[in-house]
Design an enzyme around this catalytic site. Structure first.
Site, PDB file in Angstrom:
ATOM      1  N   THR A 257       0.636  -1.460   0.429  1.00  0.00           N
ATOM      2  CA  THR A 257       0.452  -0.126  -0.029  1.00  0.00           C
ATOM      3  C   THR A 257       0.875   1.583  -0.403  1.00  0.00           C
ATOM      4  OG1 THR A 257      -1.612  -1.183   1.214  1.00  0.00           O
ATOM      5  CG2 THR A 257      -1.893   1.765   1.480  1.00  0.00           C
ATOM      6  N   THR A 297      -4.658  -1.668  -4.498  1.00  0.00           N
ATOM      7  CA  THR A 297      -2.816  -2.250  -3.995  1.00  0.00           C
ATOM      8  C   THR A 297      -3.278  -3.098  -4.748  1.00  0.00           C
ATOM      9  OG1 THR A 297      -2.336  -0.300  -2.396  1.00  0.00           O
ATOM     10  CG2 THR A 297      -1.162  -2.474  -2.333  1.00  0.00           C
ATOM     11  N   ASN A 298      -4.074  -4.265  -4.160  1.00  0.00           N
ATOM     12  CA  ASN A 298      -4.266  -5.991  -4.881  1.00  0.00           C
ATOM     13  C   ASN A 298      -3.833  -5.865  -6.050  1.00  0.00           C
ATOM     14  OD1 ASN A 298      -3.792  -4.912  -2.136  1.00  0.00           O
ATOM     15  ND2 ASN A 298      -6.018  -5.799  -1.088  1.00  0.00           N
ATOM     16  N   SER A 474      46.849 -10.082  -0.654  1.00  0.00           N
ATOM     17  CA  SER A 474      47.042 -10.236   0.413  1.00  0.00           C
ATOM     18  C   SER A 474      48.017  -9.744   1.390  1.00  0.00           C
ATOM     19  CB  SER A 474      48.050 -11.650   1.259  1.00  0.00           C
ATOM     20  OG  SER A 474      48.407 -11.913   2.336  1.00  0.00           O
ATOM     21  N   SER A 475      47.682  -8.892   2.776  1.00  0.00           N
ATOM     22  CA  SER A 475      48.280  -8.072   3.392  1.00  0.00           C
ATOM     23  C   SER A 475      49.792  -8.737   4.429  1.00  0.00           C
ATOM     24  CB  SER A 475      47.629  -7.223   4.203  1.00  0.00           C
ATOM     25  OG  SER A 475      46.550  -8.952   4.798  1.00  0.00           O
ATOM     26  N   LYS A 480      51.042 -12.975  -3.933  1.00  0.00           N
ATOM     27  CA  LYS A 480      49.889 -13.624  -3.634  1.00  0.00           C
ATOM     28  C   LYS A 480      48.798 -13.181  -4.728  1.00  0.00           C
ATOM     29  CE  LYS A 480      47.341 -16.508  -1.223  1.00  0.00           C
ATOM     30  NZ  LYS A 480      45.437 -15.949  -0.923  1.00  0.00           N
TER      31      LYS A 480
END
Length: 625
Positions: A257, A297-298, A474-475, A480
């Site tokens: 609605t 609305t329906n 990768s940190s 990698k």
């Protein structure tokens, strides 16, 4: 423009709210008139901010471009809107593009004049910056991660009174939505994902309202001036205007609605302007009495959603087809690369890398037909059902006329459901389509699992293919690089599967003549479509197109594989081949060398049997008897 005209104009611009006439006159001295022709670019993405622009006449479209060159429309600007205000703050480049939609008259203040104004009249610029901070705060409140609502939500100090069942409220005068939408904003601050997130839904709401208005006019239920104004307002919304005023959360109570009323109120207030009236003068064009006439609305909400899915599926399938073509091109590129096929992660029999990628193309190609077939279920609508399917408050001829207009507007073969009571409560079409979307997601995830395995290594994995390096992986581990694109598609698939379960549970939760859980069904479906569409584009452009084959590595694995013995079955027999496989495995020997060493076949015979063309497709056999 003359100076007094500029001052009068600036009074109605939010950025100059609170400035006296004398202060506005000083600002006007730094303003330069700028004209732009229809289609001309006012500023471009990633270029320096040179000026702030105030639109006097005409319309401007704000849009961005994706990494693949696709334009995304973000907002429209009209008279008294302003753009490029970031030039007041820093030297960062424009994050979007602005283009004139017709001949535009604007006023501009270039950066050097802004600096001069600050030096000479600091009290004036202090007020301007204070107003700017309010604008930015309101925009940040409305913003989300997907939509840049860059031209929107200029809340001026003025309001208009509106009332509903629960009482009276003041609605911001700038807003095209009304009191019921404002209540929904307060009640359903749930996901931060509003209707703006999905422009197709908004346009489809306008399509349904346009069809309804035309049907009501033909039935003599609405005057021509009101009908014309509603139709024009709907047409503007279908073209992308006023989307920033569709602000309710996608997930909401009330079976949709709030969404329906958001549309009714925006269309009514824009229609009032077209009729020469003010927003909120609902006696001339009312959200319920006119825009929502013969509807509930329906029926209006689910029909709008169905039209939106039909439109979305077109682009969805286009992206899928592009991905299929990308896999097929790789299949052709790799058709000469011999490699080892695997079952249960163990060596099986030889194949080509091209066959592997062609299989992926076919696997996904099947989903084109599945999606299109299931999307056709949305061609059946329940317009005229009104509240529960009995058609109360609708003319007996309304349904047929409304559906005919839907066909005309959309070009879709829309049909009226045979039983409107059934159609109002049944969500079966959503279940079917969701399952097709899930099926695609699962297939994409399986393919991405394979890509991650085939590219694993580079020294201790399969290392048969190379995925494009997208970012450091990768940190802590230098050098990698991870398969981040397949990984993200995997994660999208997990979300898709979860959303499909939500659709199933929400569909099951329907009670009696209506399923009130439709909003979460709609949100789940559109999130899945959007995620998969974006995921497929990323997968194609940032992964599949750049894949290369490690030809020698693939061949080496074939020659050293125990699985090679399978090709010798017809010649040597199963028992002899089993013995060869065992001996090769225990002694870490190649099957090829053992065959020659045991003089089971000549080198020419062995090379002929193990030729790639004889191992990767059916051929005439010479069987040992």
């Amino acid at each position: 423009m003359k100076k007094d005209q500029i001052v009068t104009f600036l009074k109605d611009v939010n950025l100059f709210s609170g400035l006296s006439d004398n202060e506005l006159s000083i600002v006007a001295e730094h303003v330069e008139e700028k004209n732009f022709k229809n289609g001309e670019c006012i500023f471009r993405q990633n270029t320096n901010r040179e000026a702030i622009f105030f639109i006097v006449e005409g319309e401007v479209e704000l849009f961005s471009k994706t990494a693949y060159g696709v334009e995304k429309r973000l907002a429209y600007f009209g008279p008294h809107d302003f753009m490029g205000e970031g030039s007041l703050l820093d030297h960062s480049p424009h994050s979007t593009n602005a283009r004139a939609l017709d001949d535009v008259l604007s006023l501009g203040i270039i950066r050097s004049d802004l600096d001069h104004l600050t030096q000479e009249h600091n009290s004036i610029t202090s007020k301007i910056y204070e107003n700017l901070s309010r604008v930015i705060t309101r925009r940040m409140h409305q913003a989300n991660a997907h939509i840049i609502s860059a031209g929107a939500q200029y809340a001026s100090g003025s309001t208009r009174p509106e009332h509903d069942l629960l009482g009276d409220r003041d609605v911001p005068d700038h807003a095209y939505y009304g009191i019921q939408t404002m209540r929904a904003l307060e009640n359903f601050n749930i996901t931060g994902v509003s209707l703006q997130f999905y422009p197709t839904i908004i346009s489809s709401l306008a399509i349904v309202k346009m069809a309804a208005a035309k049907a009501n006019y033909e039935l003599g239920l609405m005057d021509k001036d009101v009908t014309d104004a509603i139709v024009q307002a709907c047409d503007e919304i279908m073209k992308g205007k006023y989307h920033r005023h569709f602000v309710v959360d996608m997930i909401q109570g009330g079976a949709g609605t709030s969404t329906n009323m958001n549309a009714n109120e925006v269309i009514a207030n824009r229609a009032l302007e077209i009729m020469g009236k003010k927003k909120g003068e609902y006696k001339y064009c009312h959200p319920n009495n006119h825009v929502n006439l013969s509807q509930s609305t329906n029926d209006a909400y689910p029909t709008s959603v169905k039209m939106a899915i039909l439109y979305s599926n077109i682009k969805f399938v286009e992206v899928l087809k592009d991905l299929v073509h990308a896999f097929r091109r790789k299949g052709e590129e790799f058709n000469h690369v011999i490699k080892m096929g695997r079952t249960q992660l163990q060596d099986a029999v030889p194949m080509t890398l091209g066959q592997e990628f062609e299989a992926y193309a076919t696997m996904l190609e099947e989903e084109v037909e599945r999606l299109e077939h299931n999307a056709d279920l949305f061609l059946e609508v329940n317009m005229g059902a009104t509240a529960i399917g009995t058609g109360i408050n609708a003319d007996p001829n309304y349904s047929d006329k409304c559906v005919a207009h839907l066909r005309e507007i959309t070009g879709f073969d829309v049909k009226l459901a045979k039983n409107l009571v059934e159609a109002t409560q049944d969500t079966g079409a959503f279940i079917m389509y969701s399952s097709a979307v899930k099926r695609l997601g699962i297939k994409l995830s399986k393919i991405c699992n394979d890509l991650r395995l085939l590219s694993s290594g580079p020294r201790t994995g399969f290392n048969e293919i190379n995925l494009p390096a997208m970012q450091p992986g990768s940190s802590i581990m230098p050098g990698k690089v991870n398969p981040v694109i397949p990984e993200v598609v995997n994660q999208i698939a997990f979300k898709v599967i979860g959303n499909d379960l939500t659709v199933s549970l929400a569909s099951e939760a329907g009670q009696l003549e209506l399923n009130v859980m439709e909003p979460v069904i709609v949100q789940s479906l559109f999130e899945n479509i959007e995620m998969l569409k974006n995921g497929m584009e990323v997968l194609q452009y940032r992964c599949i197109n750049g894949i290369t084959a490690n030809v020698e590595r693939c061949r080496e694995l074939v020659l050293n594989s125990i699985g090679l013995v399978t090709a010798l079955n017809p010649v040597l027999g199963y028992e002899a081949c089993t013995k060869l496989a065992k001996e090769a495995l225990e002694g870490n020997r190649s099957v090829y060398d053992l065959v020659l060493e045991n003089k089971l076949m000549s080198k020419d015979e062995l090379d002929r049997v193990l030729a790639p063309e004889n191992m990767i497709k059916p051929h005439k056999l010479t069987v040992k008897k």
